[in-house]
Design a protein around this motif. Structure first.
Motif, PDB file in Angstrom:
ATOM      1  N   LEU A  35      -6.577  -4.814 -38.528  1.00  0.00           N
ATOM      2  CA  LEU A  35      -5.940  -6.301 -40.190  1.00  0.00           C
ATOM      3  C   LEU A  35      -6.934  -7.905 -39.748  1.00  0.00           C
ATOM      4  CD1 LEU A  35      -2.685  -6.941 -37.987  1.00  0.00           C
ATOM      5  CD2 LEU A  35      -3.121  -5.082 -40.278  1.00  0.00           C
ATOM      6  N   THR A  36      -7.054  -7.880 -41.317  1.00  0.00           N
ATOM      7  CA  THR A  36      -8.147  -9.095 -40.511  1.00  0.00           C
ATOM      8  C   THR A  36      -7.104 -10.344 -40.986  1.00  0.00           C
ATOM      9  OG1 THR A  36      -9.771  -7.234 -42.605  1.00  0.00           O
ATOM     10  CG2 THR A  36     -10.504 -10.104 -43.195  1.00  0.00           C
ATOM     11  N   VAL A  37      -8.477 -11.153 -39.940  1.00  0.00           N
ATOM     12  CA  VAL A  37      -7.948 -12.801 -40.452  1.00  0.00           C
ATOM     13  C   VAL A  37      -7.731 -13.034 -41.582  1.00  0.00           C
ATOM     14  CG1 VAL A  37      -7.942 -14.651 -39.674  1.00  0.00           C
ATOM     15  CG2 VAL A  37      -7.928 -12.691 -37.440  1.00  0.00           C
ATOM     16  N   ASP A  38      -6.830 -13.903 -42.109  1.00  0.00           N
ATOM     17  CA  ASP A  38      -6.676 -15.324 -43.471  1.00  0.00           C
ATOM     18  C   ASP A  38      -7.441 -16.169 -42.986  1.00  0.00           C
ATOM     19  OD1 ASP A  38      -6.440 -15.321 -45.827  1.00  0.00           O
ATOM     20  OD2 ASP A  38      -4.483 -15.713 -45.753  1.00  0.00           O
ATOM     21  N   GLN A  39      -6.485 -16.428 -41.878  1.00  0.00           N
ATOM     22  CA  GLN A  39      -6.887 -18.245 -41.781  1.00  0.00           C
ATOM     23  C   GLN A  39      -6.189 -18.181 -40.132  1.00  0.00           C
ATOM     24  OE1 GLN A  39      -3.701 -20.490 -43.825  1.00  0.00           O
ATOM     25  NE2 GLN A  39      -4.855 -22.577 -43.075  1.00  0.00           N
TER      26      GLN A  39
ATOM     27  N   GLU B 103     -13.004  -8.730 -33.064  1.00  0.00           N
ATOM     28  CA  GLU B 103     -11.494  -8.207 -32.541  1.00  0.00           C
ATOM     29  C   GLU B 103     -10.139  -7.971 -32.845  1.00  0.00           C
ATOM     30  OE1 GLU B 103     -11.864  -6.740 -29.583  1.00  0.00           O
ATOM     31  OE2 GLU B 103     -13.783  -7.406 -29.079  1.00  0.00           O
ATOM     32  N   THR B 104      -9.673  -9.163 -33.970  1.00  0.00           N
ATOM     33  CA  THR B 104      -8.408  -8.351 -34.112  1.00  0.00           C
ATOM     34  C   THR B 104      -8.824  -7.384 -35.724  1.00  0.00           C
ATOM     35  OG1 THR B 104      -8.164 -11.085 -34.236  1.00  0.00           O
ATOM     36  CG2 THR B 104      -6.596  -9.210 -35.902  1.00  0.00           C
ATOM     37  N   THR B 105      -9.663  -7.157 -36.466  1.00  0.00           N
ATOM     38  CA  THR B 105     -10.256  -6.640 -36.597  1.00  0.00           C
ATOM     39  C   THR B 105     -10.148  -5.060 -35.874  1.00  0.00           C
ATOM     40  OG1 THR B 105     -11.240  -7.739 -38.560  1.00  0.00           O
ATOM     41  CG2 THR B 105     -11.194  -5.524 -39.422  1.00  0.00           C
ATOM     42  N   GLU B 106     -11.320  -5.458 -35.362  1.00  0.00           N
ATOM     43  CA  GLU B 106     -11.788  -3.648 -34.426  1.00  0.00           C
ATOM     44  C   GLU B 106      -9.948  -3.199 -33.466  1.00  0.00           C
ATOM     45  OE1 GLU B 106     -14.022  -4.515 -31.032  1.00  0.00           O
ATOM     46  OE2 GLU B 106     -16.142  -4.798 -32.493  1.00  0.00           O
ATOM     47  N   GLU B 107      -8.920  -3.993 -32.814  1.00  0.00           N
ATOM     48  CA  GLU B 107      -7.851  -4.153 -32.068  1.00  0.00           C
ATOM     49  C   GLU B 107      -6.710  -3.715 -32.775  1.00  0.00           C
ATOM     50  OE1 GLU B 107      -6.822  -5.896 -28.950  1.00  0.00           O
ATOM     51  OE2 GLU B 107      -8.254  -5.476 -27.821  1.00  0.00           O
ATOM     52  N   THR B 108      -6.674  -3.846 -34.619  1.00  0.00           N
ATOM     53  CA  THR B 108      -5.480  -3.600 -35.599  1.00  0.00           C
ATOM     54  C   THR B 108      -5.943  -3.296 -36.526  1.00  0.00           C
ATOM     55  OG1 THR B 108      -5.677  -6.050 -36.568  1.00  0.00           O
ATOM     56  CG2 THR B 108      -4.147  -5.469 -33.883  1.00  0.00           C
TER      57      THR B 108
ATOM     58  N   HIS C 285       5.022 -12.391 -38.447  1.00  0.00           N
ATOM     59  CA  HIS C 285       4.989 -11.980 -39.253  1.00  0.00           C
ATOM     60  C   HIS C 285       7.444 -11.720 -39.617  1.00  0.00           C
ATOM     61  CE1 HIS C 285       5.078 -10.092 -43.364  1.00  0.00           C
ATOM     62  NE2 HIS C 285       6.497  -8.772 -42.852  1.00  0.00           N
ATOM     63  N   GLU C 286       7.389 -12.231 -40.698  1.00  0.00           N
ATOM     64  CA  GLU C 286       8.807 -12.374 -40.724  1.00  0.00           C
ATOM     65  C   GLU C 286       9.430 -13.054 -39.158  1.00  0.00           C
ATOM     66  OE1 GLU C 286       9.929  -9.089 -42.671  1.00  0.00           O
ATOM     67  OE2 GLU C 286       9.086  -9.666 -44.739  1.00  0.00           O
TER      68      GLU C 286
ATOM     69  N   LYS D  50      -3.228  -8.512 -45.084  1.00  0.00           N
ATOM     70  CA  LYS D  50      -2.526  -7.767 -44.724  1.00  0.00           C
ATOM     71  C   LYS D  50      -2.121  -7.331 -43.349  1.00  0.00           C
ATOM     72  CE  LYS D  50      -3.791  -4.773 -47.151  1.00  0.00           C
ATOM     73  NZ  LYS D  50      -4.557  -3.734 -47.626  1.00  0.00           N
ATOM     74  N   THR D  51      -0.627  -6.858 -43.335  1.00  0.00           N
ATOM     75  CA  THR D  51       0.245  -6.522 -41.937  1.00  0.00           C
ATOM     76  C   THR D  51       0.196  -5.115 -42.127  1.00  0.00           C
ATOM     77  OG1 THR D  51       2.667  -6.937 -42.797  1.00  0.00           O
ATOM     78  CG2 THR D  51       1.857  -8.962 -41.875  1.00  0.00           C
TER      79      THR D  51
END
Length: 144
Positions: free
Chosen positions: A78-82, A71-76, A32-33, A111-112
């Motif tokens: 955040l939801t993977v978009d792509q 795992e991305t959602t569980e650990e952060t 991100h950025e 969203k970040t």
């Protein structure tokens, strides 16, 4: 980067199994950025205090991509978009003495923020040339 198809991912798993790898981990490289999301392992965990990219074990009956999303959602939080591409793998010795292969994917997220941690004690968005204490494999992955 490589196009991600179910056949491609199944081939990654088959190659690892043929090499005698017993554990699989899916990991998300979230940029991100110009910064990459890193999370720090709790001090009392295996490899405690080490910074890493969000990652976790592929469970029985789950594909590598399913684990990546979960795992991305569980650990952060955040939801993977792509899933933008496969960026390679590395192997490491796990806490049980076996070999685990970590499959790394560049992803975008819906969203970040906010980053919600459950398994780690802190997160940061780090510049590739200003990384905290990460493994050599993660450093190479992020800085190439």
């Amino acid at each position: 980067m490589t196009v991600i198809s179910p056949e491609f991912v199944a081939g990654l798993a088959a190659d690892a199994e043929a090499a005698g790898i017993s554990g699989f981990v899916a990991a998300a490289v979230i940029n991100h950025e110009g910064r990459v999301l890193l999370v720090r392992r709790n001090p009392d965990d295996y490899m405690g205090g080490l910074w890493e990219i969000p990652s976790g074990a592929v469970e029985a009956g789950e594909t590598i991509l399913d684990a990546l999303h979960r795992e991305t959602t569980e650990e952060t939080g955040l939801t993977v978009d792509q899933v933008a591409g496969y960026v390679g793998h590395f192997d490491y010795q796990n806490s049980r003495g076996g070999t685990t292969r970590q499959f790394n994917f560049a992803v975008t997220v819906e969203k970040t923020e906010p980053v919600v941690l459950i398994e780690h004690d802190v997160h940061q968005w780090a510049l590739p040339d200003e990384l905290p204490e990460v493994s050599d494999a993660v450093r190479e992955l992020i800085t190439r």
